[in-house]
Each structure stands twice: as C-alpha cells, then as structure tokens.
Design an enzyme around this catalytic site. Structure first.
Site, PDB file in Angstrom:
ATOM      1  N   HIS A 315      -5.691   7.655   8.204  1.00 46.08           N
ATOM      2  CA  HIS A 315      -5.552   6.846   8.963  1.00 46.08           C
ATOM      3  C   HIS A 315      -4.134   6.821   9.526  1.00 46.08           C
ATOM      4  CE1 HIS A 315      -5.931   3.299  12.260  1.00 46.08           C
ATOM      5  NE2 HIS A 315      -7.405   3.388  11.911  1.00 46.08           N
ATOM      6  N   ASP A 356     -13.999   3.187   6.052  1.00 49.89           N
ATOM      7  CA  ASP A 356     -14.862   3.920   6.238  1.00 49.89           C
ATOM      8  C   ASP A 356     -14.887   4.041   4.658  1.00 49.89           C
ATOM      9  OD1 ASP A 356     -15.021   3.640   9.219  1.00 49.89           O
ATOM     10  OD2 ASP A 356     -13.477   4.379   8.904  1.00 49.89           O
TER      11      ASP A 356
END
Length: 422
Positions: A315, A356
C-alpha cells in the site's frame, strides 16, 4: 527546505522533478539533487499558477480537500486524531460513526437505541477483547472450511451484494431530500438510516433481529458466525474510513451538488464496481486458486510476470506494512495457501500484506461466506462516506475541477483567458 511531507518529496522524485540516487555511504539514505530541490523550494515559496496547483492536487498522495475526519501519519491511521487500531480494541462501528459524524452527547442513543450509550456509543460493552492467539477460537487453522470462500462461485455472491446495494441506494436517492440547508442533527439521523439501508440490502432484513442491533451483530447472525463477532466488529472499525480515497472523493463530489446523503453514498458505492478500489478480494481469490493449483511461489511469479499489480499486498501509504492488516492478523491463525503467498510476495516483490489480505484470511479462517470481504469493506466504509458527506454539506461549495486541455488546437492563444459569463 521544501516544507512538505516525505510522501510529496517521493512523489516529486517519481515524476522526475527532483533527481535522486542512493547514498554510497549509507544505503538506507538517498541523496537529492541540490539544484532541483532549490528550484522546487523557490516555486513553492512563490506564486504558482492555478492550473499547476489544480493539476498536481489530483495526483495520488497529494491533498485534494481539507478534512478533519481521518489521516495516515507515520504509518498509522487516525480517526479524528485517535489511532484506529487502538479504537478497534473496544469500539463498535456505531461508536466510530458517532465519533466521525460528531454526534452530540446522548445523540447516539437516539440514533441507535439498542446499541448506543452516552457520548461515543459503546455497543461493544460486554465484548471482551480476546488475547492474541485466542481471538480466533473456533476458526479453522487450515482454511478447509472456507475453500469455497476463495474458490469458484465467489464472484456471484459478491455481485449479489453489490447489485442489491446499488438498487437500494438508488431507490433512496430518487426520493430522499437534498442535503443542503438541513439541520445537522437531522442529517446525522438520516445517515444512520442510509447505513441501515445498505446493510439491509447486502445481508437481508430478516437475517438478523432488528435494525437497532449493532451492524457487527447483524452480520455475525446473518453469517451464523456469532463466535467470531469480536473479529467482525474489529474489522468494521478498521474499515470505517481511509482519508480521501476514490470512493470517498466520489461521495464528496456528489454531495457538493446538494445531492441527498443516499445519493452521495451511492456515488461512493458505485466505485466498488471497479477492480482498482474495493475489488482486491476477487483478484486475490484468483491468486489463491492459482496457488492451490500449483504452489504459492509459482503463482506470485506468474502473476508478476503478467505485469499485474499483486492484489492484497502493498500500500503506497504504508511502506512498512498496513497497520489495519497487522491488527487483524495477530488475532488470526495461519491459513494456507495465504501464508505461503505472503512469504512469496515479500520475497519476490518486497510487498507486505494489506487490509485486503487480512479480510481474505478472516474469511477463510472463520468460514465466512465468499462475499464477506466485500460486505465488510462496504458496510464499514459507508460510515466514512457519510462522515465526509456531512463535512461536505458544512463546506457548502461545489467541487468543480478544471481540465487542462490536451486535444486538437483550438486556434485561441493559450494565454487568453475566457471572460466570466454573467
């Protein structure tokens, strides 16, 4: 010298505006070209053209709109200045809604009669945070019970929740009153109804007892996963908001026109139809299937060779790892081939698990339905969408960026400005 955040410096380097190279003395450091830095500093201190500011503001990582709702700083996520991972230890999603929506003392009790307390509601009273290693009691540590959660047919269930949510929000959008010019308290009460509408649509009205039950309880009952209520509650809290992401920006643009809260949430919800935001669960399920068919190392290698972004890993805001993922994974057992994929992703791409990935492990370990990652994402993030909607109503201004024209020549000199129309 630049008076900017590190992320902005790195963005300027990636765009070629500031040259950089590794420090030969210390490989952990970088050296930045002096003339480039001085040039950027002079421009930052001087008056910059509006079109330049507007263009750069739309790039990833740079602020677009001022907001007091959430931020990522020093690798941590904060909700109105409070660490989101710390809040997840005891708060409910309704607590976070009361915090982000700035509910007045006692107001939450009127919005959520069965789950709210005083000030910031404490719907999670009586739910004790389980110690590390024990929170997932009752979860399968092999992932066998959730083979269907990441295998064939999962997309159909996700599509069902997505379609139901779109339809329910669209129906409200057609009849709900505009957001502008209405009392803040009335809008907060309506926000709770919009959240309930979305949850109703995705899991069914009859799946749990009453709208007044906390969202985490409703989901746990709908999924027959009461043993995992605390993990579901924590996940919803961690998903509640994440700065000005694509769906949140879409929500704010819609609300800036005066649209209803339901219409704003619908705008944000529609962005989840795209694979680049909220769609990592489906892509990761494909990666898991490939790992089961061969092995994790080969699955990651082939995925990277196809020039696709590795789903559920890495990320931009968390180079040292997603704190939301860490907060959940420390409470979950190892699940295969997920764990093997995490090792391969770090070895081959240097990427660490994102939220996720944690949602996929939660689903597999606790035998949740295959649409659980999508529903948890959407239900949790709805609170943040509504918080930004309420903040945008207070701002009371239209979001209308200009385009920097790159098409065929118009025959009009670029330095001639169009007169403002009456």
């Amino acid at each position: 010298m630049l008076n900017v955040r590190p992320q902005t410096l790195y963005a300027n380097v990636s765009r070629g505006k500031i040259r950089a190279k590794p420090d030969e003395v210390d490989v952990r450091r970088s050296l930045y070209h002096r003339d480039d830095v001085l040039r950027m500093a002079r421009r930052a201190n001087g008056r910059r053209k509006v079109e330049i500011v507007s263009s750069e503001a739309m790039q990833y990582g740079d602020p677009v709109l001022p907001s007091a709702i959430s931020t990522v700083a020093d690798g941590r996520l904060f909700y109105r200045g409070r660490d989101a991972t710390a809040l997840a230890d005891s708060a409910s999603l309704e607590d976070i809604a009361a915090l982000l929506w700035e509910c007045a003392p006692g107001e939450a009790a009127a919005i959520w009669p069965a789950s709210a307390g005083n000030d910031v509601a404490t719907a999670s009273r009586g739910v004790t945070a389980a110690p590390v290693g024990d929170a997932a009691a009752g979860c399968t540590d092999t992932g066998k019970a959730a083979a269907s959660s990441n295998g064939a047919g999962g997309g159909e269930l996700v599509d069902g929740a997505l379609a139901a949510g779109l339809f329910a929000l669209a129906r409200r959008s057609a009849v709900d009153a505009p957001s502008l010019g209405r009392p803040a308290a009335a809008l907060r009460a309506e926000a709770a109804e919009v959240l309930a509408t979305l949850v109703d649509a995705m899991v069914g009205k009859s799946s749990a007892a009453g709208r007044d039950a906390p969202v985490s309880t409703r989901l746990a009952r709908a999924w027959h996963a009461e043993a995992h209520l605390d993990l579901i509650r924590r996940t919803l809290v961690l998903m509640a908001d994440h700065e000005l992401n694509a769906s949140t920006f879409a929500t704010r643009v819609a609300i800036s026109t005066g649209a209803s809260l339901a219409a704003g949430v619908l705008a944000g919800f529609t962005t989840l139809t795209g694979p680049l935001h909220g769609g990592a669960a489906n892509a990761f399920a494909e990666l898991v299937a490939q790992a089961r068919a061969s092995n994790a190392d080969d699955a990651v290698r082939h995925w990277l060779a196809s020039q696709r972004t590795l789903p559920a890993f890495g990320h931009p805001l968390y180079p040292d790892g997603d704190p939301r993922a860490k907060a959940l994974l420390k409470l979950l057992p190892k699940v295969q081939p997920h764990e093997q994929l995490a090792v391969a992703a770090e070895q081959q791409a240097g990427e660490l698990p994102s939220i996720d990935y944690a949602l996929a492990v939660l689903t597999a370990a606790c035998g949740l339905p295959s649409d659980a990652p999508f529903v948890l994402f959407a239900a949790g993030r709805c609170v943040g969408w509504l918080a930004h909607a309420l903040e945008q109503v207070q701002a009371n201004r239209l979001i209308r960026p200009r385009a920097r024209y790159t098409g065929p020549a118009t025959g009009v000199r670029a330095d001639i400005r169009t007169r403002a129309q009456p």
